[in-house]
Scaffold this motif. Structure first.
Motif, mmCIF file in Angstrom:
data_model
loop_
_atom_site.group_PDB
_atom_site.id
_atom_site.type_symbol
_atom_site.label_atom_id
_atom_site.label_comp_id
_atom_site.label_asym_id
_atom_site.label_seq_id
_atom_site.Cartn_x
_atom_site.Cartn_y
_atom_site.Cartn_z
ATOM 1 N N ALA A 1 0.855 -1.187 0.000
ATOM 2 C CA ALA A 1 0.000 0.000 0.000
ATOM 3 C C ALA A 1 0.889 1.234 0.000
ATOM 4 N N SER A 2 0.562 2.180 -0.849
ATOM 5 C CA SER A 2 1.331 3.416 -0.915
ATOM 6 C C SER A 2 1.026 4.295 0.296
ATOM 7 N N ARG A 3 1.824 5.342 0.451
ATOM 8 C CA ARG A 3 1.582 6.264 1.560
ATOM 9 C C ARG A 3 0.247 6.978 1.401
ATOM 10 N N THR A 4 -0.122 7.278 0.163
ATOM 11 C CA THR A 4 -1.398 7.953 -0.086
ATOM 12 C C THR A 4 -2.572 7.057 0.295
ATOM 13 N N THR A 5 -2.509 5.798 -0.113
ATOM 14 C CA THR A 5 -3.564 4.849 0.245
ATOM 15 C C THR A 5 -3.646 4.680 1.750
ATOM 16 N N PHE A 6 -2.504 4.571 2.398
ATOM 17 C CA PHE A 6 -2.498 4.417 3.846
ATOM 18 C C PHE A 6 -3.032 5.659 4.538
ATOM 19 N N ALA A 7 -2.695 6.846 4.034
ATOM 20 C CA ALA A 7 -3.203 8.085 4.632
ATOM 21 C C ALA A 7 -4.726 8.137 4.543
ATOM 22 N N PHE A 8 -5.287 7.705 3.419
ATOM 23 C CA PHE A 8 -6.741 7.669 3.281
ATOM 24 C C PHE A 8 -7.357 6.755 4.327
ATOM 25 N N TRP A 9 -6.828 5.539 4.446
ATOM 26 C CA TRP A 9 -7.399 4.586 5.399
ATOM 27 C C TRP A 9 -7.151 5.021 6.841
ATOM 28 N N PHE A 10 -6.058 5.680 7.113
ATOM 29 C CA PHE A 10 -5.780 6.192 8.461
ATOM 30 C C PHE A 10 -6.842 7.216 8.854
ATOM 31 N N LEU A 11 -7.144 8.144 7.957
ATOM 32 C CA LEU A 11 -8.192 9.136 8.239
ATOM 33 C C LEU A 11 -9.574 8.499 8.268
ATOM 34 N N PHE A 12 -9.788 7.493 7.420
ATOM 35 C CA PHE A 12 -11.058 6.784 7.392
ATOM 36 C C PHE A 12 -11.300 6.069 8.720
ATOM 37 N N TYR A 13 -10.238 5.526 9.295
ATOM 38 C CA TYR A 13 -10.333 4.778 10.544
ATOM 39 C C TYR A 13 -10.485 5.703 11.752
ATOM 40 N N LEU A 14 -9.682 6.751 11.818
ATOM 41 C CA LEU A 14 -9.671 7.605 13.005
ATOM 42 C C LEU A 14 -10.491 8.880 12.859
ATOM 43 N N GLY A 15 -10.963 9.181 11.667
ATOM 44 C CA GLY A 15 -11.748 10.389 11.442
ATOM 45 C C GLY A 15 -12.962 10.521 12.337
ATOM 46 N N PRO A 16 -13.769 9.472 12.491
ATOM 47 C CA PRO A 16 -14.928 9.585 13.383
ATOM 48 C C PRO A 16 -14.567 9.890 14.833
ATOM 49 N N TRP A 17 -13.424 9.406 15.311
ATOM 50 C CA TRP A 17 -13.003 9.736 16.675
ATOM 51 C C TRP A 17 -12.669 11.215 16.779
ATOM 52 N N ILE A 18 -12.042 11.761 15.743
ATOM 53 C CA ILE A 18 -11.729 13.189 15.731
ATOM 54 C C ILE A 18 -13.024 14.000 15.707
ATOM 55 N N LEU A 19 -13.952 13.592 14.833
ATOM 56 C CA LEU A 19 -15.239 14.287 14.759
ATOM 57 C C LEU A 19 -16.019 14.165 16.066
ATOM 58 N N ALA A 20 -15.958 13.002 16.704
ATOM 59 C CA ALA A 20 -16.646 12.824 17.985
ATOM 60 C C ALA A 20 -16.040 13.736 19.052
ATOM 61 N N GLY A 21 -14.725 13.867 19.048
ATOM 62 C CA GLY A 21 -14.074 14.768 20.001
ATOM 63 C C GLY A 21 -14.484 16.211 19.804
ATOM 64 N N VAL A 22 -14.579 16.632 18.536
ATOM 65 C CA VAL A 22 -15.034 17.989 18.244
ATOM 66 C C VAL A 22 -16.506 18.139 18.616
ATOM 67 N N GLY A 23 -17.306 17.116 18.301
ATOM 68 C CA GLY A 23 -18.726 17.168 18.621
ATOM 69 C C GLY A 23 -18.984 17.249 20.117
ATOM 70 N N ILE A 24 -18.199 16.516 20.894
ATOM 71 C CA ILE A 24 -18.356 16.545 22.352
ATOM 72 C C ILE A 24 -18.007 17.934 22.895
ATOM 73 N N ARG A 25 -17.072 18.591 22.242
ATOM 74 C CA ARG A 25 -16.690 19.952 22.677
ATOM 75 C C ARG A 25 -17.874 20.907 22.552
ATOM 76 N N PHE A 26 -18.630 20.793 21.447
ATOM 77 C CA PHE A 26 -19.733 21.720 21.203
ATOM 78 C C PHE A 26 -21.078 21.215 21.721
ATOM 79 N N TYR A 27 -21.221 19.888 21.815
ATOM 80 C CA TYR A 27 -22.473 19.290 22.290
ATOM 81 C C TYR A 27 -22.168 18.267 23.386
#
Length: 132
Positions: free
Chosen positions: A37-63
């Motif tokens: 897997a290239s670095r670009t492919t891995f970067a996509f899957w890394f954000l795909f995997y951890l993105g919801p946790w980041i969004l949940a952290g931001v969401g908890i801050r505001f709600y």
């Protein structure tokens, strides 16, 4: 042995822990396709995997009243996205020349972030001891 002697086991938590560690173990164990897997492919899957946790952290801050719902949704997402992410992680580690032991270490919370960030910046290598 009476009823009061039986330990109170929260089977939902036990199942969650087994799934959290079992799904990545299965993904890494059965990844033997010699694919990379290239670095670009891995970067996509890394954000795909951890993105919801980041969004949940931001969401908890505001709600903050939605903490239970956002945490549950992010946890379910981790279970759904774990298998493809760890397969891509194993492929990227193979391309970067890392041994399989580092991929198994990436299952440990906290260490997986460090290994994933390192894999984002590691160049590709041709020789590897991934399957030895």
């Amino acid at each position: 042995m009476g009823y009061s002697d039986v330990p109170n086991i929260d089977w939902f938590t036990v199942g969650g822990v087994l799934a959290y560690f079992g799904i990545p173990l299965l993904a890494i164990w059965y990844e033997d396709s010699r694919a990379t897997a290239s670095r670009t492919t891995f970067a996509f899957w890394f954000l795909f995997y951890l993105g919801p946790w980041i969004l949940a952290g931001v969401g908890i801050r505001f709600y903050p009243e939605w903490i239970a719902e956002l945490g549950a949704a992010a946890s379910i997402w981790l279970l759904v996205a774990a298998y493809p992410f760890y397969k891509v992680l194993a492929r990227r580690a193979r391309q970067a020349g890392l041994e399989r032991v580092y991929v198994y270490r990436a299952i440990i919370p906290g260490i997986n972030i460090a290994i994933s960030i390192a894999l984002l910046f590691m160049p590709a290598k041709n020789d590897t001891k991934f399957h030895d």
